[in-house]
Structure formats: C-alpha cells, structure tokens
Design an enzyme around this catalytic site. Structure first.
Site, PDB file in Angstrom:
ATOM      1  N   TYR A 105      47.580  42.898  54.165  1.00 21.80           N
ATOM      2  CA  TYR A 105      46.624  43.681  53.378  1.00 21.80           C
ATOM      3  C   TYR A 105      45.437  44.175  54.197  1.00 21.80           C
ATOM      4  O   TYR A 105      44.493  44.741  53.641  1.00 21.80           O
ATOM      5  CB  TYR A 105      46.084  42.844  52.211  1.00 21.80           C
ATOM      6  N   LYS A 137      55.402  30.848  55.357  1.00 17.22           N
ATOM      7  CA  LYS A 137      56.837  31.099  55.539  1.00 17.22           C
ATOM      8  C   LYS A 137      57.106  30.988  57.045  1.00 17.22           C
ATOM      9  O   LYS A 137      57.614  31.916  57.678  1.00 17.22           O
ATOM     10  CB  LYS A 137      57.166  32.512  54.990  1.00 17.22           C
ATOM     11  N   ASP A 187      58.494  30.510  48.929  1.00 18.44           N
ATOM     12  CA  ASP A 187      59.488  30.711  47.862  1.00 18.44           C
ATOM     13  C   ASP A 187      59.702  29.405  47.081  1.00 18.44           C
ATOM     14  O   ASP A 187      59.734  29.396  45.850  1.00 18.44           O
ATOM     15  CB  ASP A 187      60.814  31.269  48.405  1.00 18.44           C
ATOM     16  N   ASP A 191      47.939  36.633  46.774  1.00 17.36           N
ATOM     17  CA  ASP A 191      47.866  37.647  45.729  1.00 17.36           C
ATOM     18  C   ASP A 191      48.960  37.399  44.689  1.00 17.36           C
ATOM     19  O   ASP A 191      48.710  37.375  43.476  1.00 17.36           O
ATOM     20  CB  ASP A 191      48.049  39.029  46.385  1.00 17.36           C
TER      21      ASP A 191
END
Ligand code: NAD
Length: 360
Positions: free
Chosen positions: A120, A187, A220, A244
């Site tokens: 972002y 991740k 996840d 987010d």
C-alpha cells in the site's frame, strides 16, 4: 483537541460523540477544523494549512468520515493525513457487545496494522509505460524471472524500522491495556525476504517483553482460526495489506462497520475515527449509529490518560446497546423497526446512563 466533523453523515455522528465525551466530565476545548470536501467548498483546498497546524499543535484529533470523491484528481484525504503525520499504527479493537447482532459472541481482539509500508505504499507502475518497461528490465535481470508484457507492477516493501516500531507498538499497547499475548501475522513461507524480515524483527522485539506471550501465524491460517476460534487471540500485529483485510474480517465477527472504532497513531499525532465511511445517502437524516465514533472517543480518552472517563463512556454505550431500546435502526431486529431512534437520541441515552444532563 482538533475536531474534524467530516462530511456526509459525519457532522451528525461527530456532534453526538462530542456531547457524549463532554458528559464524561473531562474538560476538552474543541478546535473545529474542516478537511476534504467541506474544506474544498469553503477555502478551495482539501488540506487547509490551518487544519494541519491545528492537528500538529493539538497532537490529538477526533475525525468524522470523509467522502473520497472519485475522479476529482485529489487522492484520499484519509491516506494523505496518514502520510502527513506518519500515522504508522492503525489500531482496531474488535469486541462483541450484547445487543449487537454478531456471528460470534465473546470476541475481544485488538488488531494493530502497519499503516505506511507494504503493497500500500503506492509504488506502482502502470501497464504500457516507459517506467514499467525500465522496472521490468531490472527485475528480469536481477530477479532472473520473466514478467509478461501485459502486466502492471506494484512493489511490496517491508523495512526493519517499520516492522520494529509497529511490533513495539503492539507490545506496548498489550502491556498498557493488560493484554496477555501478541500474535504476529505473515506469509514468510512464501515471501521469505519481506515477510521473513517482519517475522524476524517481531521475534526480536518479543524478547524485549518477557511478560507478554508471543506467537506467529501464517495469514491464511489466521483467517480461518479467527472465524473458528477468535477467543484464542488477543493482540494481533500485521503488515499493511494483511492488516487491512483481517481487521475487516474481525469487524465482521463483532457486528460490522457500524460498531467498530479505529485510531491512526504516530509518534507525535493520533487521529481517532470510526472505520465506516460517510454514508452520504443518509446525510442530514439523524439516522446513523454514532456508536463507532463514540467508541473511537473512548480510545481517545484512554490515549489522553483519561482511562476512567473512557471506561465510563464505554460502559454507558454498552448498557444502552444491551438494553436495545434507544438504539438506531441498525441495532434493531429489522431495519424498518418503528421504535428505532435517531443519532442524537442515541447520544442522549448514553449521556443519561452516565448520569449527566442532556444538552442539545
Ligand atoms: P459507508 O461505510 O459510508 O457506508 C456503507 C453502508 O453501511 C451505509 O450505506 C449504511 O447502510 C451502513 N453504515 C455505515 N456506517 C453506518 C453507521 N454508523 N450506522 C448505520 N449504518 C452504517 O461506505 P461507503 O458507502 O463505501 O463509503 C462512503 C464514502 O465514505 C466513500 O467516499 C468512502 O471513500 C468514504 N470512506 C471514508 C472513510 C474515512 O473517512 N475513514 C472510511 C471508509 C469510507
């Protein structure tokens, strides 16, 4: 204190919140400033210097939502505000309140999202541009990987400084608010360098806080666990993009946008607001639920060291909502329930609960 009413339904819910905060008895002088569309209409710029100076001087602002006008040529004022004051931490507590329809009971989580870096940061290269061609050439050479010509590119970066300060923020928040555990989300099994760095720094910072438990989760898996067993988690710290998404997932667990507060906090300045937008189609109708901005006011009072006033306001909101009588349409069993009250009547009920007189 800087008070930014915002636009759309913002001024109504901010006014309701101002009255509720004043009813706690804390003495606040409000410095009302406009930014965004209302400022463009009045002074021709979305970011009047006087408003920025006010926020810088007061260091704390309570802000209503601002409409992002698509296609007017100026970027989101919300994003610009974050950049201007380096508001690197996005704090989003998510708690179930009795009386709010929520898929999960007994959720009491705090999401701490890094606000500046990651995908972002706005480093993007559009398809069919010379800049993109140059970037592609470097990546193909250095990364030894082929990128299709019909691709656009966005860059993700995560720094040691950015990771360290957001993870420290999460641990400091945990300590100050008697929380027991921080979970870092990443991740790093796939993004070994960027997310790997975030995780490594998080583990290092955790060593500085032996009194708070630490663990990490892959993003996840975290999403699934939050839906199935949110009670296992406490404070969760994430890089920008995951933060987010996961913070909205968690807002959904506790009843959605209308009831979720947030804060954007930097080293010097903190801006408190709801996470919902300006819902412009309801502007001027005294209809919207002010609870999320009021809960942002609770966070603000605690940030100012007025913990007992914050606790009193939160308790009053919780009691009004649990009773379910003087609440807005979204907290009634159906949206057309004729017993729903308006924004300002909800505020009156909260004020009465605190034992304060109701002034319009
Ligand atoms: P929104 O959150 O304004 O509204 C979506 C719907 O959610 C509303 O129509 C309403 O039904 C419901 N809702 C939202 N807040 C509620 C409340 N307090 N009480 C009861 N119901 C509520 O989302 P949107 O329509 O996507 O966005 C409108 C504008 O707000 C856009 O310009 C967007 O960019 C902006 N926005 C601003 C902020 C901010 O200032 N921080 C945040 C999000 C969106």
């Amino acid at each position: 204190m800087t008070l930014i009413p915002g636009d759309g339904t913002g001024p109504e819910i901010v006014e309701a919140t101002r009255r509720a905060i004043e009813a706690t008895g804390v003495d606040i002088t409000w410095d009302v400033q406009e930014i965004g569309m209302p400022a463009i209409e009045k002074v021709g710029t979305p970011f009047p210097q006087a408003a920025l100076d006010s926020v810088r001087r007061n260091k704390v602002a309570l802000k209503g939502p601002l409409t992002t006008e698509l296609g007017t040529g100026f970027r989101s004022v919300n994003v610009a505000l974050r950049k201007e004051f380096d508001l690197y931490a996005n704090l989003r507590p998510a708690k179930t309140y009795k009386g709010v329809r929520a898929p999960k009971g007994d959720v009491d989580l705090v999401i701490v999202r890094e606000n500046i870096e990651d995908l972002y940061a706005g480093i993007e290269f559009d398809i069919n541009t010379p800049e993109l061609a140059r970037v592609r050439a470097v990546i193909e050479q250095e990364g030894k990987t082929k990128i299709r010509e019909d691709a656009a590119i966005a860059i993700k970066y995560i720094s040691v400084m950015g990771s360290r300060r957001i993870v420290r923020f999460a641990f400091d928040y945990a300590r100050e608010n008697h929380r027991k555990k921080v979970t870092a989300v990443h991740k790093s099994n796939i993004m070994k360098f960027a997310d790997g760095l975030f995780l490594r720094v998080a583990r290092e910072v955790a060593q500085e806080y032996p009194d708070i438990a630490f663990e990490d989760r892959i993003v996840d898996n975290m999403c699934m666990q939050l839906v199935q067993k949110p009670e296992l988690y406490d404070v969760i710290v994430l890089p920008n993009l995951y933060g987010d998404i996961v913070s909205d997932l968690v807002a959904g667990l506790v009843g959605g946008l209308g009831v979720a507060p947030g804060a954007n906090i930097g080293t010097d300045v903190a801006v408190f607001e709801a996470i919902h937008g300006s819902a412009p189609k309801y502007a001027g109708q005294n209809k919207m639920n002010p609870m999320a901005v009021m809960l942002a006011g609770v966070l603000m009072l605690r940030h100012l060291g007025e913990r007992s006033a914050g606790d009193r306001l939160e308790r009053a909101i919780a009691e009004v909502v649990a009773e379910g009588k003087d609440v807005t349409y979204d907290l009634k069993p159906t949206a057309d329930d004729p017993t729903a009250v308006g924004t300002s009547q909800f505020a009156d009920a909260v004020i009465r609960r605190m034992g304060a007189p109701v002034h319009a």
